[in-house]
Design an enzyme around this catalytic site. Structure first.
Site, PDB file in Angstrom:
ATOM      1  N   THR A 135     -16.794 -24.284  56.283  1.00  6.07           N
ATOM      2  CA  THR A 135     -15.479 -24.856  56.550  1.00  6.07           C
ATOM      3  C   THR A 135     -14.908 -24.367  57.880  1.00  6.07           C
ATOM      4  OG1 THR A 135     -13.200 -24.801  55.744  1.00  6.07           O
ATOM      5  CG2 THR A 135     -14.559 -22.958  55.117  1.00  6.07           C
ATOM      6  N   ASP A 136     -13.998 -25.152  58.422  1.00  6.06           N
ATOM      7  CA  ASP A 136     -13.290 -24.715  59.640  1.00  6.06           C
ATOM      8  C   ASP A 136     -12.322 -23.569  59.351  1.00  6.06           C
ATOM      9  OD1 ASP A 136     -11.442 -26.202  58.158  1.00  6.06           O
ATOM     10  OD2 ASP A 136     -10.719 -27.384  59.850  1.00  6.06           O
ATOM     11  N   GLU A 137     -11.996 -23.360  58.052  1.00  8.29           N
ATOM     12  CA  GLU A 137     -10.966 -22.357  57.725  1.00  8.29           C
ATOM     13  C   GLU A 137     -11.409 -20.942  58.048  1.00  8.29           C
ATOM     14  OE1 GLU A 137      -8.835 -22.823  54.103  1.00  8.29           O
ATOM     15  OE2 GLU A 137      -8.812 -24.996  54.252  1.00  8.29           O
ATOM     16  N   TYR A 161     -10.032 -17.690  49.822  1.00 12.20           N
ATOM     17  CA  TYR A 161     -11.066 -18.740  49.937  1.00 12.20           C
ATOM     18  C   TYR A 161     -11.797 -18.639  51.275  1.00 12.20           C
ATOM     19  CZ  TYR A 161     -13.027 -23.274  51.220  1.00 12.20           C
ATOM     20  OH  TYR A 161     -13.868 -24.267  51.676  1.00 12.20           O
ATOM     21  N   LYS A 165     -15.720 -17.688  52.185  1.00 11.70           N
ATOM     22  CA  LYS A 165     -16.632 -18.590  52.912  1.00 11.70           C
ATOM     23  C   LYS A 165     -17.140 -17.901  54.187  1.00 11.70           C
ATOM     24  CE  LYS A 165     -17.633 -22.375  52.144  1.00 11.70           C
ATOM     25  NZ  LYS A 165     -18.706 -22.986  51.319  1.00 11.70           N
TER      26      LYS A 165
HETATM   27  P1  NAD Z   1     -15.594 -29.169  44.822  1.00 10.65           P
HETATM   28  O1  NAD Z   1     -14.700 -28.084  44.340  1.00 10.65           O
HETATM   29  O2  NAD Z   1     -15.200 -30.592  44.645  1.00 10.65           O
HETATM   30  O3  NAD Z   1     -17.028 -29.025  44.126  1.00 10.65           O
HETATM   31  C1  NAD Z   1     -17.658 -27.784  43.956  1.00 10.65           C
HETATM   32  C2  NAD Z   1     -18.840 -27.990  43.003  1.00 10.65           C
HETATM   33  O4  NAD Z   1     -19.540 -26.733  42.891  1.00 10.65           O
HETATM   34  C3  NAD Z   1     -18.426 -28.405  41.590  1.00 10.65           C
HETATM   35  O5  NAD Z   1     -19.246 -29.460  41.130  1.00 10.65           O
HETATM   36  C4  NAD Z   1     -18.642 -27.144  40.771  1.00 10.65           C
HETATM   37  O6  NAD Z   1     -18.964 -27.402  39.412  1.00 10.65           O
HETATM   38  C5  NAD Z   1     -19.808 -26.493  41.516  1.00 10.65           C
HETATM   39  N1  NAD Z   1     -19.872 -25.042  41.305  1.00 10.65           N
HETATM   40  C6  NAD Z   1     -18.836 -24.159  41.420  1.00 10.65           C
HETATM   41  N2  NAD Z   1     -19.276 -22.930  41.119  1.00 10.65           N
HETATM   42  C7  NAD Z   1     -20.605 -23.035  40.828  1.00 10.65           C
HETATM   43  C8  NAD Z   1     -21.606 -22.103  40.448  1.00 10.65           C
HETATM   44  N3  NAD Z   1     -21.323 -20.807  40.307  1.00 10.65           N
HETATM   45  N4  NAD Z   1     -22.862 -22.555  40.234  1.00 10.65           N
HETATM   46  C9  NAD Z   1     -23.142 -23.875  40.366  1.00 10.65           C
HETATM   47  N5  NAD Z   1     -22.229 -24.802  40.717  1.00 10.65           N
HETATM   48  C10 NAD Z   1     -20.975 -24.381  40.947  1.00 10.65           C
HETATM   49  O7  NAD Z   1     -15.877 -28.817  46.342  1.00 10.65           O
HETATM   50  P2  NAD Z   1     -16.053 -29.797  47.591  1.00 10.65           P
HETATM   51  O8  NAD Z   1     -14.730 -30.142  48.131  1.00 10.65           O
HETATM   52  O9  NAD Z   1     -17.033 -30.841  47.257  1.00 10.65           O
HETATM   53  O10 NAD Z   1     -16.709 -28.770  48.633  1.00 10.65           O
HETATM   54  C11 NAD Z   1     -18.111 -28.566  48.654  1.00 10.65           C
HETATM   55  C12 NAD Z   1     -18.448 -27.530  49.721  1.00 10.65           C
HETATM   56  O11 NAD Z   1     -17.985 -27.992  50.984  1.00 10.65           O
HETATM   57  C13 NAD Z   1     -17.797 -26.175  49.500  1.00 10.65           C
HETATM   58  O12 NAD Z   1     -18.736 -25.192  49.855  1.00 10.65           O
HETATM   59  C14 NAD Z   1     -16.621 -26.167  50.455  1.00 10.65           C
HETATM   60  O13 NAD Z   1     -16.329 -24.854  50.882  1.00 10.65           O
HETATM   61  C15 NAD Z   1     -17.164 -26.997  51.591  1.00 10.65           C
HETATM   62  N6  NAD Z   1     -16.161 -27.735  52.380  1.00 10.65           N
HETATM   63  C16 NAD Z   1     -15.245 -28.541  51.755  1.00 10.65           C
HETATM   64  C17 NAD Z   1     -14.354 -29.268  52.529  1.00 10.65           C
HETATM   65  C18 NAD Z   1     -13.339 -30.187  51.885  1.00 10.65           C
HETATM   66  O14 NAD Z   1     -12.457 -30.692  52.574  1.00 10.65           O
HETATM   67  N7  NAD Z   1     -13.413 -30.461  50.596  1.00 10.65           N
HETATM   68  C19 NAD Z   1     -14.382 -29.165  53.926  1.00 10.65           C
HETATM   69  C20 NAD Z   1     -15.321 -28.316  54.515  1.00 10.65           C
HETATM   70  C21 NAD Z   1     -16.219 -27.614  53.733  1.00 10.65           C
HETATM   71  O1  DAU Z   2     -10.332 -27.381  56.261  1.00  6.49           O
HETATM   72  C1  DAU Z   2     -11.356 -27.528  55.324  1.00  6.49           C
HETATM   73  C2  DAU Z   2     -10.824 -27.172  53.966  1.00  6.49           C
HETATM   74  O2  DAU Z   2      -9.973 -28.248  53.573  1.00  6.49           O
HETATM   75  C3  DAU Z   2     -11.901 -26.949  52.911  1.00  6.49           C
HETATM   76  O3  DAU Z   2     -12.666 -25.833  53.297  1.00  6.49           O
HETATM   77  C4  DAU Z   2     -11.277 -26.724  51.539  1.00  6.49           C
HETATM   78  O4  DAU Z   2     -12.293 -26.628  50.566  1.00  6.49           O
HETATM   79  C5  DAU Z   2     -10.373 -27.892  51.214  1.00  6.49           C
HETATM   80  O5  DAU Z   2      -9.724 -27.657  49.993  1.00  6.49           O
HETATM   81  C6  DAU Z   2      -9.354 -28.113  52.326  1.00  6.49           C
HETATM   82  O6  DAU Z   2      -8.388 -27.030  52.362  1.00  6.49           O
HETATM   83  P1  DAU Z   2      -6.827 -27.295  52.589  1.00  6.49           P
HETATM   84  O7  DAU Z   2      -6.086 -26.148  52.065  1.00  6.49           O
HETATM   85  O8  DAU Z   2      -6.562 -27.717  53.989  1.00  6.49           O
HETATM   86  O9  DAU Z   2      -6.680 -28.615  51.653  1.00  6.49           O
HETATM   87  P2  DAU Z   2      -5.532 -29.067  50.632  1.00  6.49           P
HETATM   88  O10 DAU Z   2      -5.846 -30.472  50.260  1.00  6.49           O
HETATM   89  O11 DAU Z   2      -5.334 -28.091  49.538  1.00  6.49           O
HETATM   90  O12 DAU Z   2      -4.227 -29.056  51.528  1.00  6.49           O
HETATM   91  C7  DAU Z   2      -4.130 -29.831  52.709  1.00  6.49           C
HETATM   92  C8  DAU Z   2      -2.779 -29.551  53.343  1.00  6.49           C
HETATM   93  O13 DAU Z   2      -1.761 -30.091  52.507  1.00  6.49           O
HETATM   94  C9  DAU Z   2      -2.470 -28.076  53.485  1.00  6.49           C
HETATM   95  O14 DAU Z   2      -1.726 -27.876  54.675  1.00  6.49           O
HETATM   96  C10 DAU Z   2      -1.590 -27.778  52.275  1.00  6.49           C
HETATM   97  C11 DAU Z   2      -0.846 -29.085  52.058  1.00  6.49           C
HETATM   98  N1  DAU Z   2      -0.504 -29.394  50.653  1.00  6.49           N
HETATM   99  C12 DAU Z   2      -1.476 -29.327  49.711  1.00  6.49           C
HETATM  100  C13 DAU Z   2      -1.192 -29.614  48.395  1.00  6.49           C
HETATM  101  C14 DAU Z   2      -2.282 -29.524  47.343  1.00  6.49           C
HETATM  102  C15 DAU Z   2       0.802 -29.775  50.319  1.00  6.49           C
HETATM  103  O15 DAU Z   2       1.695 -29.863  51.190  1.00  6.49           O
HETATM  104  N2  DAU Z   2       1.084 -30.052  49.002  1.00  6.49           N
HETATM  105  C16 DAU Z   2       0.141 -29.958  48.022  1.00  6.49           C
HETATM  106  O16 DAU Z   2       0.485 -30.194  46.827  1.00  6.49           O
END
Ligand code: NAD
Ligand code: DAU
Length: 361
Positions: A135-137, A161, A165
């Site tokens: 992630t970019d975070e 988180y 990561k």
């Molecule tokens: P998600 O939370 O939707 O899915 C996570 C999946 O991992 C689920 O299916 C869960 O059951 C499985 N899991 C969790 N713990 C586990 C374990 N111990 N063993 C096996 N499976 C397990 O997550 P996502 O949004 O699809 O993100 C996937 C990956 O991409 C993560 O590594 C996250 O850090 C990264 N990522 C997400 C975003 C985003 O915006 N969602 C952006 C950048 C990177």
């Molecule tokens: O940047 C990549 C990341 O993006 C991933 O690594 C994470 O897995 C993914 O969850 C996401 O993180 P964020 O914290 O940016 O996503 P989230 O959807 O939780 O929130 C997006 C923005 O919106 C953040 O600034 C918080 C705000 N927010 C979020 C929620 C859930 C609100 O204002 N209200 C809300 O109820």
């Protein structure tokens, strides 16, 4: 790519990636290891193309016996590692599981790959790849005029988180430098699209707005994220697997950074357009400013020149059309939403995260 171990393939990005891989790579077999936490669901995998090339294993990435056995049994030569605890707010309320899954889980997978590929030489090392989805975070938070993150930006994670990561990224790189494990990493910005669990901003806002519930905006709503449609992220990972260099890190992002409140207003406009008869039009009247997320990162942005110039990748979908498709998907998949809404653990989460936030202004 023949035998690909996808971890977390029942989650949001993992399930979209499996769909993408099966439709782009005819000879591939996917072994999907997922423990099915609250975020994972087999409903996300119901419409796979060519489902006989997908093998689902319910299990934990921290279970070293299981993970080692999968490398042996399926002759795994490619790992695409998505499995993680992924929600920042949950990491604030309960960091322990993030340390376990994101750090120990990644370590367990790296050890299994090292054993299979380097010690036991089950597969020629030149055919192998361990791809880590990050992630970019990990880079922290940008000020208003700071340049975007790039592959050389120093790490500065600020939530449990992102710290977990960051730790996993460091482990992945260490296994490359120390043992010669062929790894690659993508650090991607915020994804959105079908099958995203409705704890994250975009699906939460869509589902609440349709139901006429408040739209909880943290703080002043001027935090900036860089949004990427999930299929674009899947394509970036695919290209890195095919043509990316071992040992390299590739930043991935959507090249568009509206503040949160603008995203929310756009979702409301799309809903006004798609549901003109709704009693909740204009949906923007549901916006409710609430207490901010502790340690809330202010701004993310990503410089994607490396993957653009070396692999020819750039995002295909613009935000307006991506949001339109995403909103339509949630409107058309009420059964998928109902299955989550009915769950006690989801109701508890909504209570735990939102009840105390109250009205800010
Ligand atoms: P998600 O939370 O939707 O899915 C996570 C999946 O991992 C689920 O299916 C869960 O059951 C499985 N899991 C969790 N713990 C586990 C374990 N111990 N063993 C096996 N499976 C397990 O997550 P996502 O949004 O699809 O993100 C996937 C990956 O991409 C993560 O590594 C996250 O850090 C990264 N990522 C997400 C975003 C985003 O915006 N969602 C952006 C950048 C990177
Ligand atoms: O940047 C990549 C990341 O993006 C991933 O690594 C994470 O897995 C993914 O969850 C996401 O993180 P964020 O914290 O940016 O996503 P989230 O959807 O939780 O929130 C997006 C923005 O919106 C953040 O600034 C918080 C705000 N927010 C979020 C929620 C859930 C609100 O204002 N209200 C809300 O109820």
């Amino acid at each position: 790519m023949k035998n690909v171990l996808v971890t977390g393939g029942a989650g949001f990005i993992g399930s979209n990636f499996i769909r993408f891989l099966l439709s782009h790579e005819s000879g591939v077999r996917v072994i999907n290891l997922d423990v099915l936490t609250y975020a994972g669901s087999l409903l996300n995998l119901e419409d796979l193309p060519d489902p006989e090339r997908h093998i689902f294993i319910k299990g934990d990435i921290c279970d070293s016996d299981l993970v080692n056995s999968l490398f042996q049994k399926y002759q795994i030569e490619t790992v695409v590692h998505f499995a993680a605890e992924s929600h920042v707010d949950r990491s604030i309320l309960g960091p322990g599981q993030f340390i376990q899954t994101n750090i120990i889980g990644t370590f367990t997978l790296l050890e299994a790959a090292r054993q299979a590929w380097i010690t036991d030489k089950l597969t020629p090392l030149e055919n192998c790849r361990f791809h880590h989805v990050s992630t970019d975070e990990v880079f922290g938070s940008l000020g208003q005029n700071d340049p975007p993150f790039n592959e050389n930006t120093p790490y500065s994670p600020r939530s449990p988180y992102s710290a977990s990561k960051a730790s996993s990224d460091h482990l992945v790189r260490a296994y490359h430098h120390t043992y010669g494990l062929p790894v690659s990493i993508t650090n991607c910005t915020n994804n959105y699209g079908p099958f995203q669990f409705p704890e994250k901003l975009i699906p939460l806002m869509i589902i609440n707005a349709v139901a006429g519930k408040p739209l909880p905006v943290y703080g002043d709503g001027m935090q900036v994220r860089d949004w990427l449609y999930v299929d674009d992220h899947c394509e970036a990972i695919y290209l890195v697997l095919k043509n990316g260099q071992p040992g390299e890190t590739y930043p991935v992002g959507g090249d568009n950074q509206p503040p949160n409140i603008e995203i929310i207003r756009t979702i409301c406009e799309v809903l006004d357009e798609l549901l003109p008869q709704s009693p909740h039009v204009p949906h923007s009247s549901l916006v409710k400013y609430v207490q901010d997320r502790p340690g809330h990162d202010r701004r993310y942005a990503m410089d994607i020149s490396k993957i653009r110039s070396t692999l020819g990748w750039s995002p295909r979908k613009n935000l307006k059309s991506g949001l339109m498709e995403t909103v339509s998907w949630y409107l058309q998949n009420q059964d998928w939403i109902n299955a989550i809404n009915q769950r006690g653990d989801y109701k508890n989460w909504m209570q735990d995260n939102y009840a105390e936030r109250g009205q800010k202004k």
